[in-house]
Design a protein around this motif. Structure first.
Motif, short mmCIF file in Angstrom:
data_model
loop_
_atom_site.label_atom_id
_atom_site.label_comp_id
_atom_site.label_asym_id
_atom_site.label_seq_id
_atom_site.Cartn_x
_atom_site.Cartn_y
_atom_site.Cartn_z
N LEU A 69 47.36 24.90 57.59
CA LEU A 69 48.02 26.20 57.49
C LEU A 69 49.42 26.15 58.11
CD1 LEU A 69 45.20 28.73 58.41
CD2 LEU A 69 46.15 28.26 56.17
N ASP A 106 39.47 33.20 56.28
CA ASP A 106 40.25 34.05 55.38
C ASP A 106 41.71 33.69 55.60
OD1 ASP A 106 41.78 36.10 54.26
OD2 ASP A 106 40.17 37.57 54.53
N LYS A 107 42.30 33.00 54.61
CA LYS A 107 43.65 32.48 54.80
C LYS A 107 44.69 33.61 54.88
CE LYS A 107 43.04 27.90 52.89
NZ LYS A 107 43.35 26.94 51.83
N GLU A 108 44.41 34.73 54.21
CA GLU A 108 45.37 35.83 54.22
C GLU A 108 45.45 36.50 55.58
OE1 GLU A 108 45.01 38.75 51.16
OE2 GLU A 108 45.16 37.25 49.58
N THR A 109 44.27 36.83 56.13
CA THR A 109 44.29 37.51 57.44
C THR A 109 44.28 36.51 58.59
OG1 THR A 109 41.87 37.62 57.43
CG2 THR A 109 43.04 39.52 56.53
N ARG A 110 44.15 35.25 58.26
CA ARG A 110 44.08 34.18 59.25
C ARG A 110 43.00 34.49 60.30
NH1 ARG A 110 48.76 30.87 59.29
NH2 ARG A 110 48.60 30.56 61.53
N THR A 111 41.82 34.80 59.77
CA THR A 111 40.69 35.05 60.66
C THR A 111 39.47 34.27 60.18
OG1 THR A 111 40.06 37.00 59.39
CG2 THR A 111 41.35 37.39 61.38
#
Lengths: 248, 320
Positions: free
Chosen positions: A247, B36-41
């Motif tokens: 990431l 969850d890559k969008e919320t980085r959680t």
């Protein structure tokens, strides 16, 4: 290439007194393992504010066991831990089931005291007086060696695992035992199982089978030690290192 | 100070396990984390594995494990927990899943004993308005909401939807053929009265409108009988035998997955205990006592055992 360190030989055994450290009542595994650990430390450090009589510890196990569908937590142990000046719960013994009913009646209103802890403290060890309950997730069985061989005196370690998974490879319930010693040559763990305490001899698991059951609970190991020890974690490469590279 | 260095795994799952160990309880365990890559959680599913032990006198015991998903923990990228699971929320989730699993057993037990529930203390106490209205409408051949107050409206409605009374004017009701038929069946006279009819009506309503009574009318105490019977029979059915069970063993099961709200409501009544609940179930024949132990009713057991496939545990452990 990283070379994995594989210990060899046999660890020092936990100096466990089968006659003195085991309780009569109840076999609920986590409270029973904690009671055995606490009595071990009380023998070595008599100034610890813990009771010495068997009855107090029997009561502790009886009243901590299976109180909710969630099972035992360290905070639950903390709330029920006996102290020398505490009114013995044995007074409630005679009332038997009636006394347990009182417990249930009050249980529902007993919330986990999140508000008592500062933010981020949810993973800190639980400390009662001078005794620390420290949940850890060692990377492998080899990492259990340090508490036996390099701590003086050896530190009791409560291993929590899935016994059904260990024996039958099917998911079942959690079980807890106290680690007695490790034999890396024979790949065997020798454990004190509170449910088999009447045998007064260790149960023996092989590394491979135990790993299956232990992995189901993320290699959970609850270390019990008095204040004065410091346990430091040194993480190896983890999934997080991988993710941080992936990431942005 | 002695310092000890150990290598630990540090993953969302291992952090969740430590959290579970410290504050929630070791009947729970974490599943595989997802990112969850969008919320980085990270989201870590939490599963409950509830044991229920059935012991036999010869020393052998079987522990059944019932598995449910109960929620998720959320962690940020530094593995700090950002969304916790509360203890009460978890208890509710487990209880609700347990009830779903045993829905079929519950339904069958309720129906099997529908003519007996009305004889139990908490059904009589908490469904008291049913008794009052049934006796009144049978005696006077009609009853009006205005005579019993606004609070009675929901009870009139319950009796109406259950088919025991029907409207005969504005907020006035008369007995239906069903209710009159019950009265005839009981046969008034020596030893029988409209109270016995009310007993039957209350029992039938308790059996058929169980969810309405607990969810809508918020009356929980009588559920303690159903839960206790359900706890005995679900394990007996899985054990494939009307196994003798100690009262304390049954109570331990109730502590784990019994309805706490029902328990609190029931135990707020003086001189009532879990032992009383068991004694009442024995009195109406849903359970029996053999020496010091409790055993099930053979006929009910034989009926319930056909539903075994629908309530079977996720695994079992047999030990000596």
């Amino acid at each position: 290439m990283t070379r994995l360190y594989v210990p060899r030989g046999v660890t020092r055994p936990l100096p466990f007194d089968w006659k003195d450290f085991c309780e009569n009542q109840g076999t609920d595994c986590v409270p029973a393992c904690f009671a055995m650990s606490a009595r071990y430390w009380k023998r070595l450090k008599p100034d610890l504010p813990l009771p010495t009589d068997r009855e107090s510890w029997d009561d502790f196990i009886l009243f901590t066991s299976a109180r909710t569908s969630r099972g035992t937590s360290l905070l639950r142990l903390l709330r029920n831990i006996p102290t020398p000046d505490r009114t013995p719960i044995s007074e409630l013994h005679d009332q038997g089931i009636e006394a347990l009913q009182e417990e249930v009646a009050s249980e529902a209103s007993e919330l986990e005291p999140e508000e008592l802890e500062p933010e981020g403290a949810e993973l800190e060890p639980v400390r009662l007086s001078n005794l620390v309950l420290d949940p850890r997730t060692p990377a492998s069985i080899g990492d259990l060696k340090a508490a036996l061989d390099y701590a003086d005196p050896p530190i009791p370690q409560i291993l929590v695992f899935d016994k059904v998974m260990m024996t039958r490879r099917v998911e079942g319930g959690s079980h807890a035992v106290l680690l007695l010693k490790l034999d890396f040559d024979k790949e065997k763990l020798y454990v004190i199982d509170p449910t088999l305490r009447t045998r007064m001899e260790p149960d023996v698991y092989d590394f491979n089978n135990f790993n299956h059951g232990w992995e189901a609970l993320s290699n959970l190991n609850i270390m019990v030690y008095p204040v004065g020890f410091k346990v430091v974690s040194s993480s190896g490469p983890t999934i997080m290192d991988f993710v941080r590279r992936v990431l942005p | 100070m002695t310092a000890l260095r150990i290598r630990e795994v540090s993953t969302p799952r291992s952090v969740a396990m430590k959290y579970i160990c410290k504050r929630l309880g070791l009947n729970l365990r974490p599943g595989e984390a997802t990112l969850d890559k969008e919320t980085r959680t990270w989201s870590v599913p939490i599963k409950a594995v509830i044991p229920s032990k059935v012991s036999r006198r010869e020393g052998q015991s079987t522990t059944f494990f019932y598995t449910f998903n109960v929620g998720n923990l959320t962690l940020d990228m530094d593995l700090h927990i950002t969304k916790r699971l509360g203890a009460v929320e978890l208890d509710d989730a487990i209880l609700s899943q347990w009830n779903d699993l045993n829905q079929v057993i519950q339904k069958e037990i309720l129906q099997y004993a529908r003519e007996r529930w009305g004889k139990l203390t908490f059904v009589r106490t908490f469904l008291r308005p049913i008794y009052t209205l049934v006796i009144a409408v049978l005696d006077q051949k009609q009853a009006s909401v205005s005579d019993f107050g606004v609070d009675s409206e929901k009870w009139f409605e319950l009796l109406r939807t259950s088919g025991y009374i029907e409207p005969m004017g504005d907020r006035e009701f008369k007995p239906t053929n069903l209710l009159n038929g019950l009265q005839e069946r009981i046969g008034l006279g020596v030893g029988h009265s409209d109270f016995d009819v009310a007993d039957l009506v209350a029992g039938n309503i308790f059996a058929n409108q169980y969810d309405v009574i607990s969810d809508k009318l918020r009356i929980h105490a009588p559920s303690i009988y159903v839960d206790t019977a359900k706890l005995y029979y679900s394990d007996a059915v899985n054990f494939k035998e009307i196994v003798p069970m100690e009262q304390s063993e049954l109570f331990l099961k109730y502590r784990q997955v019994g309805n706490r709200q029902a328990y609190r409501e029931a135990m707020s009544q003086k001189s009532f205990s879990f032992g009383t609940v068991v004694s009442e179930l024995i009195a109406v024949g849903l359970l029996h006592r053999r020496q010091e132990s409790i055993i099930g009713d053979q006929k009910l057991f034989d009926h319930l055992v056909q539903f075994r496939d629908q309530i079977s545990p996720s695994s079992e452990l047999i030990s000596e």
